[in-house]
Enzyme design. Structure first.
Site, PDB file in Angstrom:
ATOM      1  N   ASP A  63       0.886  -1.164   0.000  1.00  0.00           N
ATOM      2  CA  ASP A  63       0.000   0.000   0.000  1.00  0.00           C
ATOM      3  C   ASP A  63       0.925   1.214   0.000  1.00  0.00           C
ATOM      4  O   ASP A  63       1.429   1.615   1.046  1.00  0.00           O
ATOM      5  CB  ASP A  63      -0.898   0.002   1.241  1.00  0.00           C
ATOM      6  CG  ASP A  63      -1.782   1.239   1.299  1.00  0.00           C
ATOM      7  OD1 ASP A  63      -2.281   1.665   0.235  1.00  0.00           O
ATOM      8  OD2 ASP A  63      -1.968   1.785   2.401  1.00  0.00           O
ATOM      9  N   GLU A  83      -1.029  -1.666  -4.863  1.00  0.00           N
ATOM     10  CA  GLU A  83      -2.315  -1.008  -5.095  1.00  0.00           C
ATOM     11  C   GLU A  83      -2.121   0.197  -6.006  1.00  0.00           C
ATOM     12  O   GLU A  83      -1.224   1.010  -5.799  1.00  0.00           O
ATOM     13  CB  GLU A  83      -2.947  -0.558  -3.778  1.00  0.00           C
ATOM     14  CG  GLU A  83      -4.319   0.040  -3.985  1.00  0.00           C
ATOM     15  CD  GLU A  83      -5.046   0.363  -2.697  1.00  0.00           C
ATOM     16  OE1 GLU A  83      -6.228   0.717  -2.795  1.00  0.00           O
ATOM     17  OE2 GLU A  83      -4.450   0.260  -1.603  1.00  0.00           O
ATOM     18  N   ASP A 130      -2.281   0.988   7.198  1.00  0.00           N
ATOM     19  CA  ASP A 130      -1.479   0.823   5.983  1.00  0.00           C
ATOM     20  C   ASP A 130      -1.085  -0.637   5.769  1.00  0.00           C
ATOM     21  O   ASP A 130      -1.097  -1.135   4.648  1.00  0.00           O
ATOM     22  CB  ASP A 130      -0.225   1.710   6.045  1.00  0.00           C
ATOM     23  CG  ASP A 130      -0.587   3.181   6.165  1.00  0.00           C
ATOM     24  OD1 ASP A 130      -1.043   3.748   5.160  1.00  0.00           O
ATOM     25  OD2 ASP A 130      -0.440   3.743   7.263  1.00  0.00           O
TER      26      ASP A 130
END
Length: 164
Positions: free
Chosen positions: A7, A67, A139
């Protein structure tokens, strides 16, 4: 198959490592790489790169999933986020890992079964799927969700490749 989910963020980059064993998903580790806001941006990108290189060297994943991020508060934030993603991707490619990218909607669909799921729903499902004692830091939880998405999608991608 061991998957490193990422992420990306210019301040905090979350990572999550899972192992797919048969049909089971097993949590290996998760955490975050923090950068110093007071340092020059190039040094922050270098910290993300180096931190992920260390994670890759320690856990030896078979694949990396990152992502894709489309939303940002402003153009400057979007550029910084894109550069952080780039640092993460280069760390994976530098280690010889195949790197896949997934949108937030794809991750939510793969983890919760609904592409517009709320963040809390995704976090709760990650906790449940990986049998975690508690929800991981935001996160890291997002990164674990990306890894779960890839682990579940990789099998389908292989099937589709074999059909072609």
């Amino acid at each position: 198959m061991r998957v490193l989910g990422i992420d990306p963020g210019s301040r905090i980059t979350g990572y999550g490592i899972i192992e797919k064993v048969g049909n089971r998903l097993v949590h290996v580790d998760n955490g975050a790489i923090h950068t110093d806001n007071h340092k020059e941006f190039a040094l922050r990108l270098h910290r993300i790169f180096e931190g992920l290189c260390e994670v890759i060297a320690e856990y030896r994943p078979d694949a990396m999933a990152v992502e894709q991020v489309f939303l940002a508060h402003n153009a400057q934030s979007a550029l910084k986020l894109g550069q952080a993603r780039g640092a993460a991707i280069v760390a994976g490619v530098n280690a010889g890992l195949p790197v896949s990218e997934y949108t937030a909607m794809q991750v939510k669909q793969a983890v919760v079964g609904y592409g517009h799921a709320r963040k809390e729903q995704v976090q709760q499902m990650v906790k449940s799927l990986l049998n975690l004692p508690e929800i991981a830091q935001a996160d890291a939880s997002d990164a674990l969700a990306v890894a779960v998405c890839h682990a579940n999608s990789a099998g389908m991608k292989n099937i589709l490749r074999s059909i072609r």
